[in-house]
Design a protein around this motif. Sequence first.
Motif, PDB file in Angstrom:
ATOM      1  N   LEU A 107      14.086 -32.135 -20.565  1.00  0.00           N
ATOM      2  CA  LEU A 107      14.071 -31.352 -19.325  1.00  0.00           C
ATOM      3  C   LEU A 107      14.481 -29.930 -19.694  1.00  0.00           C
ATOM      4  CD1 LEU A 107      15.668 -33.914 -16.843  1.00  0.00           C
ATOM      5  CD2 LEU A 107      13.282 -33.625 -17.516  1.00  0.00           C
ATOM      6  N   ARG A 108      13.489 -29.100 -19.977  1.00  0.00           N
ATOM      7  CA  ARG A 108      13.756 -27.802 -20.578  1.00  0.00           C
ATOM      8  C   ARG A 108      14.498 -26.862 -19.634  1.00  0.00           C
ATOM      9  NH1 ARG A 108       8.834 -29.337 -22.073  1.00  0.00           N
ATOM     10  NH2 ARG A 108       7.717 -28.018 -20.616  1.00  0.00           N
ATOM     11  N   GLU A 109      14.252 -26.989 -18.337  1.00  0.00           N
ATOM     12  CA  GLU A 109      14.975 -26.142 -17.395  1.00  0.00           C
ATOM     13  C   GLU A 109      16.465 -26.459 -17.412  1.00  0.00           C
ATOM     14  OE1 GLU A 109      15.561 -23.171 -14.579  1.00  0.00           O
ATOM     15  OE2 GLU A 109      13.869 -23.627 -15.899  1.00  0.00           O
ATOM     16  N   ASN A 110      16.803 -27.747 -17.541  1.00  0.00           N
ATOM     17  CA  ASN A 110      18.214 -28.137 -17.627  1.00  0.00           C
ATOM     18  C   ASN A 110      18.831 -27.699 -18.957  1.00  0.00           C
ATOM     19  OD1 ASN A 110      17.947 -29.261 -15.140  1.00  0.00           O
ATOM     20  ND2 ASN A 110      18.052 -31.385 -15.808  1.00  0.00           N
ATOM     21  N   ARG A 112      17.990 -24.994 -20.502  1.00  0.00           N
ATOM     22  CA  ARG A 112      18.218 -23.557 -20.334  1.00  0.00           C
ATOM     23  C   ARG A 112      19.473 -23.298 -19.498  1.00  0.00           C
ATOM     24  NH1 ARG A 112      17.640 -19.816 -16.664  1.00  0.00           N
ATOM     25  NH2 ARG A 112      16.826 -21.327 -15.166  1.00  0.00           N
ATOM     26  N   LYS A 113      19.637 -24.037 -18.403  1.00  0.00           N
ATOM     27  CA  LYS A 113      20.795 -23.835 -17.538  1.00  0.00           C
ATOM     28  C   LYS A 113      22.105 -24.180 -18.249  1.00  0.00           C
ATOM     29  CE  LYS A 113      18.408 -24.650 -13.141  1.00  0.00           C
ATOM     30  NZ  LYS A 113      18.302 -25.550 -11.965  1.00  0.00           N
ATOM     31  N   LYS A 115      22.528 -24.002 -21.432  1.00  0.00           N
ATOM     32  CA  LYS A 115      22.624 -23.182 -22.655  1.00  0.00           C
ATOM     33  C   LYS A 115      22.738 -24.038 -23.912  1.00  0.00           C
ATOM     34  CE  LYS A 115      24.672 -19.230 -20.239  1.00  0.00           C
ATOM     35  NZ  LYS A 115      24.547 -19.839 -18.900  1.00  0.00           N
ATOM     36  N   ARG A 234       5.185 -25.027 -22.948  1.00  0.00           N
ATOM     37  CA  ARG A 234       4.946 -24.028 -21.917  1.00  0.00           C
ATOM     38  C   ARG A 234       4.365 -24.624 -20.640  1.00  0.00           C
ATOM     39  NH1 ARG A 234       1.982 -19.146 -25.177  1.00  0.00           N
ATOM     40  NH2 ARG A 234       0.389 -20.740 -25.472  1.00  0.00           N
ATOM     41  N   ALA A 236       4.908 -28.297 -17.711  1.00  0.00           N
ATOM     42  CA  ALA A 236       5.680 -29.470 -17.338  1.00  0.00           C
ATOM     43  C   ALA A 236       5.063 -30.695 -17.981  1.00  0.00           C
ATOM     44  CB  ALA A 236       5.700 -29.642 -15.815  1.00  0.00           C
TER      45      ALA A 236
END
Length: 242
Positions: A107-110, A112-113, A115, A234, A236
């Motif tokens: 889950l790439r967004e997680n 990123r959040k 770090k 790049r 989902a």
Amino acid sequence: MLHIHWSFIVLSSFVTFAVLLALVRWIGSTQLTQLTYFNWVAGAAMGNMAANMMTTTDKSTWVASCLSLVMFTLATIIASYIALKNRHFRRVTSGEPVVLIHKGALLRENLRKSKVNLDVLLMTLREKGYFSYGDIEYGILEPTGNLSILPTQASQSASKEDLVEGPDLSPKGQGPYIEIVIDGEVDRDKLKSTNHDQAWLESVLERHKINSLADVLYLAVNEQGDIILDGHRRMAPDDPLV
């Protein structure tokens, strides 16, 4: 005068240690067992105040620092009590678990959040005995910074299939995977160590209908030629691992 100076430092050090020990016991064992954001801030601030107490040579300054330490400890206890009663406050002060891996997909967004980069995540998985995130059903980053994982049934130490048919001890599919591509970047040394070249890499991408190397989040291969490929860097992921 010098004798009084050093006597005061020795005495204040012992008294400060006793005061700090008593205050930490007052806070409770969570200060030792769960290093969340809240615990870290509280511990760092208390340690700094105690250091000021031990290094001062002025009695009034020591008393003022001691009072500040006691008041800060009281504030910490009050905040802990509020967190116990109010989940929203607890989430703000201590954070909450973050799912980083879901059914073998990152889950790439997680990521990123939180770090956490891919290299650190893979290193943590290897320390736990897993060389591919495709073997993980759930990977959860706890507020303490620890990674809790639930491996897929096939990757667990003893699966139901093992109990019925016995474990598969053949060399097929064994051996660690060597990471060739991470976050769209090729490790040329590792590519060469696997006896592959750029042409092989391009053929793999073409076979899996991946247009660009920049789309590859993760690609690894083992000695038997088995490939783990995540080409959804790049976009989902629908079917994350092919």
